[in-house]
Design an enzyme around this catalytic site. Sequence first.
Site, PDB file in Angstrom:
ATOM      1  CB  CYS A  65      -0.967   0.005   1.181  1.00  0.00           C
ATOM      2  SG  CYS A  65      -0.158   0.017   2.791  1.00  0.00           S
ATOM      3  CG  ASP A 119       4.486  -1.248   9.633  1.00  0.00           C
ATOM      4  OD1 ASP A 119       4.500  -2.404  10.098  1.00  0.00           O
ATOM      5  OD2 ASP A 119       3.576  -0.814   8.912  1.00  0.00           O
ATOM      6  CD  GLN A 176       3.699  -5.541   3.110  1.00  0.00           C
ATOM      7  OE1 GLN A 176       4.603  -4.716   3.256  1.00  0.00           O
ATOM      8  NE2 GLN A 176       2.422  -5.205   3.237  1.00  0.00           N
ATOM      9  N   GLY A 228      -8.062 -10.179   4.249  1.00  0.00           N
ATOM     10  CA  GLY A 228      -6.664 -10.421   3.900  1.00  0.00           C
ATOM     11  C   GLY A 228      -5.840 -10.209   5.149  1.00  0.00           C
TER      12      GLY A 228
END
Length: 411
Positions: free
Chosen positions: A55, A115, A121, A192
Amino acid sequence: MLETAKTHFYNIGVSYKKADANTRGKFSLSKDNQAALLELAKAKNFEGVFILSTCNRTEISGFAEHPYQLIQLLCHFSEGTVEEFASISNVYKNQDAVHHLFRIGTGLESQILGDYEIVGQLRQAFKMAKLHKTTNAYLERLVNSVLQASKKVKNDTRLSSGTTSVSYAAVQYIIKNLPDYNSKNILVFGLGKMGKHTCKNLAEYTQNKSVCLVNRTEEKAAEFVKEHHSIRKSVIENLTEEVNNADVLIVSTGADKPTITKQYISGDKELLILDLSMPENVAKDVTDFDNISLVNVDELSKITDETLAARKQEIPKAEAIIEKHKSEFNDWLNHRRFTPAIAALKQSLETIKNDEINFQRKKIADFDESQAEIVTSRFIQKITTQFVKHLKDEETSVAQSLEVINKVFQS
């Protein structure tokens, strides 16, 4: 396309630093498009390429003769244009690209500093590249080094103190902006990774017992609520009814186009919508209704100054860890690049030495062969050591230097 004099390692992409959520959405890549891009890269003989699309960023790392080749791939499979990319992009080359990936993997480049969702990811991105056979030894070693540095930063620093994420920020936003949040009807749409984290954060940080979950695949939702008894499951067919019953709607569907549009909203009551998706999954025209408040990823990512200040103090420690792991990676890289040439140089010098010793043995009476062997071997060691230092110097043209060795000693 191997790492040669003609190719370089590049990282190209867009991130939250220069591009807003809407613009990032144009350059985001669906899983199918990521797979198609990797297949085309393989067909074009790009042997080392992987994609990181989240994102907050969409980036391609890999070897190319020119970064434009990677930029073309990105624009071909996204809705962004080359012209738009040029105004909001980052392009890193060789060691700068390596350094950038270390910063990403350790949370220093995250929109919310520290984070670590990015680590998972990154693993998935590389796993997909391996599946499509677009990785090489360089990328394998680099990503492994980045993940090791990330683990060290997480364990040995407080860069993630007061751990947060977009899903955490969403729940904190609700707590700060809705005084009676525990009695509000909260609807989570999409299960998700982001949706799961949101549900878990709601359970951990609130006492709200009116959380409803809707997911397109009902089986996944049913499985999830078995372990989280405080959450009620509904079905996709009842989405409109559930939205109109909600005081807060959290959208984390991860689709290519809006999944929440005006048709789902009556506008008869106040509704706070938090869109955690990228590209945005809530149509902007829902705000035509006076009672609708829409908050996106960028707004949710603003954390308190206190937390940010505490984390910033840990940056030097994280950077020191990066430098250590980056140095180890570069030592491996140098060894990999230089070893064949140094071995060839050493072999050539050994041949010259042996020929000369044989010549002198025949020419000189009582020739001390063992002493000559010691002296000449030390000369060879000093010459090769000096040449390795030369190759490691940042100002050195490695390709030209290796070419000289080959011409002089392999002719």
